[in-house]
Design an enzyme around this catalytic site. Sequence first.
Site, PDB file in Angstrom:
ATOM      1  N   SER A  86       0.849  -1.195   0.000  1.00  0.00           N
ATOM      2  CA  SER A  86       0.000   0.000   0.000  1.00  0.00           C
ATOM      3  C   SER A  86       0.879   1.236   0.000  1.00  0.00           C
ATOM      4  O   SER A  86       1.889   1.282   0.694  1.00  0.00           O
ATOM      5  CB  SER A  86      -0.949   0.010   1.205  1.00  0.00           C
ATOM      6  OG  SER A  86      -0.251  -0.137   2.417  1.00  0.00           O
ATOM      7  N   GLU A 148      -7.609   9.039   3.195  1.00  0.00           N
ATOM      8  CA  GLU A 148      -7.342   8.683   1.811  1.00  0.00           C
ATOM      9  C   GLU A 148      -8.601   8.180   1.111  1.00  0.00           C
ATOM     10  O   GLU A 148      -9.527   7.677   1.753  1.00  0.00           O
ATOM     11  CB  GLU A 148      -6.309   7.550   1.742  1.00  0.00           C
ATOM     12  CG  GLU A 148      -5.036   7.795   2.514  1.00  0.00           C
ATOM     13  CD  GLU A 148      -4.142   6.574   2.585  1.00  0.00           C
ATOM     14  OE1 GLU A 148      -2.919   6.762   2.689  1.00  0.00           O
ATOM     15  OE2 GLU A 148      -4.663   5.439   2.551  1.00  0.00           O
TER      16      GLU A 148
END
Length: 227
Positions: A86, A148
Amino acid sequence: MFQASKTHLDELQLKRLEEMCIVIDKQDQIIGADTKKNCHLMENINKGLLHRAFSVVLFNMKNELLVQQRADAKYTFPGHFTDSCSSHPLYVPEELEEKDALGVRRAALRRLQAELGISQDQISIKDIIFMTRKYHKCQSDAIWGEHEIGYLLLVRKDLMLNPDTREVRRCCYMSQKDVQELLDREARGEEKITPWFRSMVEDFLFSWWPHLEDVSSFVEPDKIYGL
């Protein structure tokens, strides 16, 4: 306080804090850029600063998921178990391209090589399936957090790994049963898991897992979950 909170970071992580992330609104429209440091400071997150990110779930051909434990030098959620890879697309032309999520998928190729040592002669853009998007906001400690819209990317391929220990403490392939047991251990306080990985597993991966040979019916590129 920020100075005190970064004492565990190594030179690589400090350098990466100056990379430029893509700042977006809640419709995932680009509105600017800011440093990775600024994007992950809770004082800015609490003011609404939101950026674009991605998570890769990498399965081998035995349908086992690669799970990594983040290095202790990471600025958010050090030492936590999480998805295969990620990170964030950067505010650079090749990672800003939005058609077919090409920019984010290019960023994923870059980070798969940086974190896991997967050379780009092993994997291509076509191997990376853009599944959907997920909004999340979470706090790592008093200073750092995440805010995010993450692109969920899926890869199913046998690949040679050479993880960078500055990024990854360890990684291993897990069956669906293994991942459920990891979640159960975390619920008992025996392990630490990133919040986005837990929600990703529970909201998506357990549904996708039986259909990895053909996930086309689960692809939702226009959807943003979590809003």
